[in-house]
Design an enzyme around this catalytic site. Structure first.
Site, PDB file in Angstrom:
ATOM      1  N   HIS A  76       1.710  -0.477  15.667  1.00  0.00           N
ATOM      2  CA  HIS A  76       2.363  -0.871  14.289  1.00  0.00           C
ATOM      3  C   HIS A  76       3.752  -0.308  14.091  1.00  0.00           C
ATOM      4  O   HIS A  76       4.619  -0.352  13.226  1.00  0.00           O
ATOM      5  CB  HIS A  76       1.521  -0.569  13.171  1.00  0.00           C
ATOM      6  CG  HIS A  76       1.733  -0.961  11.993  1.00  0.00           C
ATOM      7  ND1 HIS A  76       2.043  -0.233  10.676  1.00  0.00           N
ATOM      8  CD2 HIS A  76       1.628  -2.277  11.556  1.00  0.00           C
ATOM      9  CE1 HIS A  76       2.114  -1.014   9.918  1.00  0.00           C
ATOM     10  NE2 HIS A  76       2.055  -2.133  10.337  1.00  0.00           N
ATOM     11  N   LYS A  78       7.840   0.800  14.361  1.00  0.00           N
ATOM     12  CA  LYS A  78       8.934  -0.119  13.832  1.00  0.00           C
ATOM     13  C   LYS A  78      10.010   0.810  14.158  1.00  0.00           C
ATOM     14  O   LYS A  78      10.421   1.854  13.451  1.00  0.00           O
ATOM     15  CB  LYS A  78       8.590  -0.560  12.883  1.00  0.00           C
ATOM     16  CG  LYS A  78       7.750  -1.617  12.396  1.00  0.00           C
ATOM     17  CD  LYS A  78       7.310  -1.723  10.946  1.00  0.00           C
ATOM     18  CE  LYS A  78       5.805  -1.822  10.677  1.00  0.00           C
ATOM     19  NZ  LYS A  78       5.289  -3.286  11.555  1.00  0.00           N
ATOM     20  N   ASP A  83      22.218   2.981  21.906  1.00  0.00           N
ATOM     21  CA  ASP A  83      22.793   3.932  22.753  1.00  0.00           C
ATOM     22  C   ASP A  83      22.524   5.330  22.362  1.00  0.00           C
ATOM     23  O   ASP A  83      23.094   6.384  22.638  1.00  0.00           O
ATOM     24  CB  ASP A  83      24.531   3.943  22.199  1.00  0.00           C
ATOM     25  CG  ASP A  83      25.153   2.609  22.909  1.00  0.00           C
ATOM     26  OD1 ASP A  83      24.507   2.092  23.651  1.00  0.00           O
ATOM     27  OD2 ASP A  83      26.074   2.117  22.283  1.00  0.00           O
ATOM     28  N   HIS A 314       6.347  -3.447  -0.010  1.00  0.00           N
ATOM     29  CA  HIS A 314       6.138  -3.426   1.701  1.00  0.00           C
ATOM     30  C   HIS A 314       6.458  -1.907   1.993  1.00  0.00           C
ATOM     31  O   HIS A 314       6.564  -1.552   3.193  1.00  0.00           O
ATOM     32  CB  HIS A 314       6.915  -4.757   2.483  1.00  0.00           C
ATOM     33  CG  HIS A 314       6.174  -4.582   3.863  1.00  0.00           C
ATOM     34  ND1 HIS A 314       6.812  -4.335   4.853  1.00  0.00           N
ATOM     35  CD2 HIS A 314       5.022  -4.987   4.150  1.00  0.00           C
ATOM     36  CE1 HIS A 314       6.125  -4.352   6.135  1.00  0.00           C
ATOM     37  NE2 HIS A 314       4.905  -4.992   5.476  1.00  0.00           N
ATOM     38  N   LYS A 316       6.725   1.968   2.982  1.00  0.00           N
ATOM     39  CA  LYS A 316       5.796   3.016   3.104  1.00  0.00           C
ATOM     40  C   LYS A 316       6.729   4.381   3.435  1.00  0.00           C
ATOM     41  O   LYS A 316       7.514   4.395   4.239  1.00  0.00           O
ATOM     42  CB  LYS A 316       5.164   2.751   4.762  1.00  0.00           C
ATOM     43  CG  LYS A 316       4.743   1.400   4.859  1.00  0.00           C
ATOM     44  CD  LYS A 316       5.078   0.819   6.092  1.00  0.00           C
ATOM     45  CE  LYS A 316       4.864  -0.776   6.104  1.00  0.00           C
ATOM     46  NZ  LYS A 316       3.835  -1.501   5.667  1.00  0.00           N
ATOM     47  N   ASP A 321       7.133  17.455  -2.718  1.00  0.00           N
ATOM     48  CA  ASP A 321       7.893  18.678  -3.530  1.00  0.00           C
ATOM     49  C   ASP A 321       9.330  18.379  -3.778  1.00  0.00           C
ATOM     50  O   ASP A 321      10.140  19.351  -3.830  1.00  0.00           O
ATOM     51  CB  ASP A 321       7.604  20.156  -2.902  1.00  0.00           C
ATOM     52  CG  ASP A 321       6.249  20.460  -2.897  1.00  0.00           C
ATOM     53  OD1 ASP A 321       5.412  20.267  -3.643  1.00  0.00           O
ATOM     54  OD2 ASP A 321       5.805  21.084  -1.892  1.00  0.00           O
TER      55      ASP A 321
END
Length: 389
Positions: A76, A78, A83, A314, A316, A321
């Site tokens: 999963h 991504k 470079d 969508h 995440k 703190d």
């Protein structure tokens, strides 16, 4: 689709310039494009590998069911690195809905652009997966292609990319964000960061083996070490018994916990929402603050000039703190924590952590239902913004 064609078109142009291009794709939704990937892979500067591929010897979904225990384990992660000096990490997939190109739905995403030494670590993480035994080169599938076919396909992709360059790409270059960067209203913020990634061996070992689920262990430990506040933004929230107990313990210690997730109307996975609902009341009783995104919240027009009918969260991300921002691919559900591989960045930046938290908390009343318990202990959803109740 347009997003995929533009992306591949740009990669082809880079390969034609002599740039080495490596593309690693999880295979669960890619078995319909084997020939295209084989053609792309036939370019001398391009290498394509499929991660944990399904069998090509039988009907796709029959193969999935027949080998479910193995096929259910997915990469999963991504990331996109150029470079070894620039990387983008987050939860966005390459598809029209993830770039707000579909007029009927808008996926709200969040990612980070990192410039500097951290990109080397992200690149090394890519290499770890690239060299895994689960990463299978396209050559292994035995798909025969010829140069003429590649040229025809290249012409087709270039045509689609050029159409987009004068349309969606031109609009993106003139988007609000890029204009803000160009006018220096948005500038890079120096910060220390740590990349944490599951091992690709997580997919080869028993489900729930913490030796390989590095990211879930790390984020749990950081939540437990919080001093004042934990903010969780996730499209899919199923804390299970262990996660619920962890959050209850944090709340008992006086730590504020704010959870933002999809409502039943805004989620794109209804089954996940049913899993979340069983823990909602218990966490509210423990003192958590909970918000669910309004599917019908429509703000200003997108940079493409339309207002989608539905909004789906969508993103995440977490903020601890108001000092440490986490952004990556991990959802707070059993699939991400136990089954799939995940990766992300922990960024130590009190300035941006504070800004990010304030922006989110200030904006929540406008975009989300506040979920709490009424006088009888029953669930209640309230909305109070600009005269609308």
């Amino acid at each position: 689709d347009r997003a995929g064609a533009l992306f591949v078109g740009k990669l082809l142009r880079a390969a034609d310039r002599g740039v080495r291009v490596r593309l690693l794709i999880d295979d669960v939704f890619s078995t319909g494009i084997d020939r295209q990937m084989a053609l792309f892979n036939s370019h001398p500067n391009v290498e394509v590998r499929l991660f944990n591929p399904l069998s090509r010897q039988s009907f796709k979904y029959w193969s999935y069911l027949w080998t479910f225990e193995r096929a259910n384990r997915r990469m999963h992660n991504k990331s996109f690195t150029v470079d070894n000096g620039l990387s983008i990490v987050g939860g966005r997939n390459i598809g029209e809905e993830y770039f707000e190109l579909k007029e009927n739905v808008m996926f709200e995403d969040f990612e980070v652009l990192t410039i500097g030494p951290m990109a080397n670590e992200i690149s090394a993480n890519f290499d770890e997966y690239w060299n895994s035994e689960l990463a299978v080169p396209m050559e292994a599938f035995g798909i025969k292609v010829n140069p003429d076919e590649l040229d025809r396909w290249r012409d087709y992709i270039r045509e689609k990319a050029e159409e987009s360059e004068h349309g969606i790409y031109a609009q993106a270059v003139n988007s609000t964000l890029l204009l803000d960067i160009h006018e220096k209203r948005v500038v890079p913020e120096p910060a220390e960061a740590e990349m944490v990634s599951d091992s690709p061996d997580k997919l080869l070992n028993e489900v729930g083996d913490s030796d390989y689920a590095r990211l879930a262990v790390e984020i749990r430990e950081r939540f437990q070490a919080a001093n004042s506040e934990v903010l969780i933004i996730t499209p899919y929230f199923i804390p299970q018994e262990s996660g619920t107990r962890t959050l209850e313990k944090i709340l008992e210690e006086g730590i504020r916990v704010v959870i933002v997730t999809n409502s039943l109307a805004s989620t794109n996975h209804v089954a996940v929402h049913s899993g979340y609902a069983r823990y909602r009341k218990r966490l509210l009783q423990a003192g958590a603050e909970m918000y669910e995104i309004r599917a019908d919240f429509i703000g200003k027009d997108t940079d493409w000039g339309h207002k989608p009918d539905k909004v789906t969260l969508h993103s995440k991300a977490s903020v601890i703190d108001r000092e440490t921002i986490f952004v990556g691919s991990l959802n707070f559900d059993p699939r991400s924590i136990l089954i799939n591989s995940e990766m992300g960045l922990f960024i130590d930046t009190p300035k941006m952590g504070d800004v990010r938290t304030k922006r989110l908390l200030d904006g929540l009343p406008r975009v989300a239902w506040k979920v709490d318990l009424d006088e009888k202990g029953k669930l209640r959803w309230t909305y109070d913004w600009d005269g609308e109740h």
